[in-house]
Design an enzyme around this catalytic site. Structure first.
Site, PDB file in Angstrom:
ATOM      1  N   HIS A 442       0.809  -1.220   0.000  1.00 45.84           N
ATOM      2  CA  HIS A 442       0.000   0.000   0.000  1.00 45.84           C
ATOM      3  C   HIS A 442       0.841   1.268   0.000  1.00 45.84           C
ATOM      4  O   HIS A 442       0.297   2.371  -0.114  1.00 45.84           O
ATOM      5  CB  HIS A 442      -0.928  -0.002   1.214  1.00 45.84           C
ATOM      6  CG  HIS A 442      -2.262   0.624   0.948  1.00 45.84           C
ATOM      7  ND1 HIS A 442      -2.552   1.311  -0.212  1.00 45.84           N
ATOM      8  CD2 HIS A 442      -3.396   0.688   1.695  1.00 45.84           C
ATOM      9  CE1 HIS A 442      -3.793   1.758  -0.163  1.00 45.84           C
ATOM     10  NE2 HIS A 442      -4.326   1.399   0.981  1.00 45.84           N
ATOM     11  N   ARG A 443       2.162   1.151   0.120  1.00 49.23           N
ATOM     12  CA  ARG A 443       3.004   2.340   0.015  1.00 49.23           C
ATOM     13  C   ARG A 443       3.006   2.897  -1.403  1.00 49.23           C
ATOM     14  O   ARG A 443       3.100   4.119  -1.595  1.00 49.23           O
ATOM     15  CB  ARG A 443       4.447   2.012   0.430  1.00 49.23           C
ATOM     16  CG  ARG A 443       4.642   1.682   1.892  1.00 49.23           C
ATOM     17  CD  ARG A 443       6.082   1.299   2.189  1.00 49.23           C
ATOM     18  NE  ARG A 443       6.493   0.107   1.447  1.00 49.23           N
ATOM     19  CZ  ARG A 443       7.712  -0.417   1.506  1.00 49.23           C
ATOM     20  NH1 ARG A 443       8.634   0.148   2.267  1.00 49.23           N
ATOM     21  NH2 ARG A 443       8.004  -1.517   0.824  1.00 49.23           N
TER      22      ARG A 443
END
Length: 471
Positions: A442-443
């Site tokens: 999710h970065r």
């Protein structure tokens, strides 16, 4: 990798059989003291964290001594066999189980010496990071390495000496900004931490180790003095328990999964899809002469569907560079396939899978699976993956929440394909149904991007003709 100890005796050192590996276990010796060897002859088989590899000797001579017995884990750069190149010396008996303290010390490497010549793999590359000179001694690092190696080989490690604080005016310890912040939050002085990373870089694990080492000093309450004798070895009932040393592939997998789970913020999305048309296409392709002799199964079309989805959403094929604080978008796809083998879980990948036709992809998948099952997967085949598929459906599992392969941003889990009631054209009918799960970092992958990729894969498997219209 050799050293000269006498005029006619050469010491052959454990080479780096992969990229950046630090140790290997000697599985089997093919020679004994007194045997004559020739240049290029295989003398032993070793197992690293990535593969089992045979090591050839680089010269002619007579085996003088085997420094380590089978089953010993040896650091890269340690001499493992002595060969008399004159061919006339009397051999010494094969070494018994030697204590770790008797290992041949690794010779120091001079800075700027470049890559060291090795027989297998790509050699030990000199790091591009220039290490600042340190005033402190290097002894604590060596003691820590020896203690860890001793424990992995099944011996009770001796307590290492406490690291001495850095002298006043010493250079600033090497650590990345996130590690410095962690140390600050935990109240750890980085000058007292023993580094274990490359080029003396302090890692998160080093900081946590420093906190754990200091923990006993925190309580103010008096405690009973500890006995001076060393702690007794753990005892257990061998008829009720089996203890298996953590090494090789299992050790590497454990480290990679822990690093992945606590580095990349995982998000997993799921979708259930009717794959009846895909299963029909699989049966048709099995009869196609273009696929004669090739293994055609649902995984082939799932892999192709993912490749098409990546082409439509290229930002999913990327990695996070923490040191440079950059997102690296790959313009190629090295498709990893998680494979369960007798040695453990490995993830070899198909290089440039995006450029392959469907028959070529089928051929590559067949070779990858058969090589993995035979335990012959090379370290190079497990390097450089960009995205992975794990097929848990072969075990009858509906789906799962897979962990990312380190350095990748997405992994697709495929569940079992089962006949289930499904609404098709307004009526409930038995259809072939499966559940897909996509985990992503999710970065660098937002929910929208991850959802689009998963939806595209599902849409292709529901209507395989999209392989043509979307490709």
């Amino acid at each position: 990798m050799t050293t000269m100890t006498e005029a006619s005796v050469r010491e052959f050192k454990m080479p780096d059989v992969g990229e950046g590996l630090t140790e290997a276990e000697i599985l089997k010796w093919f020679v004994q003291p007194g045997d004559t060897v020739t240049d290029g002859q295989v003398v032993c088989e070793v197992e690293t964290a990535k593969a089992a590899v045979e090591l050839p000797i680089p010269y002619d001579g007579v085996v003088r001594e085997l420094h380590f017995p089978e089953g010993t884990t040896v650091d890269v750069g340690t001499a493992i066999i002595a060969v008399d190149v004159s061919g006339g010396a009397a051999p010494a008996p094969v070494a018994e189980q030697r204590p770790e303290t008797s290992k041949v010390a690794e010779e120091p490497k001079s800075e700027g010496s470049g890559r060291q010549p090795v027989l297998v793999g790509y050699g030990v590359a000199t790091s591009s990071t220039r290490r600042r000179p340190r005033k402190g001694p290097e002894v604590p690092v060596q003691q820590a390495s020896t203690a860890i190696q001793t424990e992995l080989n099944g011996h009770t490690p001796t307590a290492p000496a406490a690291p001495a604080p850095a002298p006043a005016g010493a250079d600033r310890p090497l650590a990345k900004p996130p590690v410095r912040k962690l140390a600050k939050d935990l109240g750890v002085d980085l000058t007292t931490v023993v580094p274990s990373g490359p080029d003396g870089i302090i890692t998160r694990e080093d900081v946590h180790a420093a906190v754990a080492a200091a923990a006993p000093e925190a309580p103010e309450q008096p405690v009973a003095p500890a006995p001076a004798t060393a702690p007794a070895a753990v005892s257990y009932d061998t008829t009720r328990e089996t203890r298996i040393p953590v090494k090789g592939v299992r050790k590497a997998t454990a480290a990679a999964m822990v690093g992945s789970a606590f580095t990349a913020p995982h998000v997993t999305e799921f979708v259930t899809v009717d794959v009846t048309r895909t299963m029909k296409l699989v049966e048709e392709l099995k009869q196609d002469k273009e696929f004669a002799g090739l293994r055609v199964n649902p995984l082939l079309l799932i892999a192709k569907a993912l490749l098409v989805a990546i082409k439509r959403n290229p930002d999913i094929n990327a990695s996070w560079d923490d040191a440079a604080q950059e997102i690296v978008v790959k313009h190629y796809v090295n498709l990893g396939i998680a494979a369960a083998t007798p040695r453990g879980l490995i993830v070899p990948n198909i290089k440039d899978a995006h450029e392959k036709t469907l028959p070529q992809l089928a051929e590559s998948l067949g070779e990858l699976v058969s090589t993995a099952r035979d335990g012959k997967t090379s370290p190079a085949a497990m390097q450089g993956g960009t995205v992975t598929i794990t097929n848990v459906g072969v075990f009858g599992v509906d789906t799962g929440t897979p962990l990312l392969n380190p350095g990748e941003s997405a992994i697709l889990a495929v569940g079992a394909i089962k006949l289930q009631p499904w609404v098709h054209k307004g009526k409930v009918k038995p259809r072939q149904v499966t559940t897909l799960a996509l985990s992503f970092d999710h970065r660098l992958v937002d929910g929208e991007l991850g959802s689009k990729v998963l939806a595209d894969v599902a849409a292709i498997l529901e209507q395989p003709k999209r392989l043509i219209t979307w490709a």
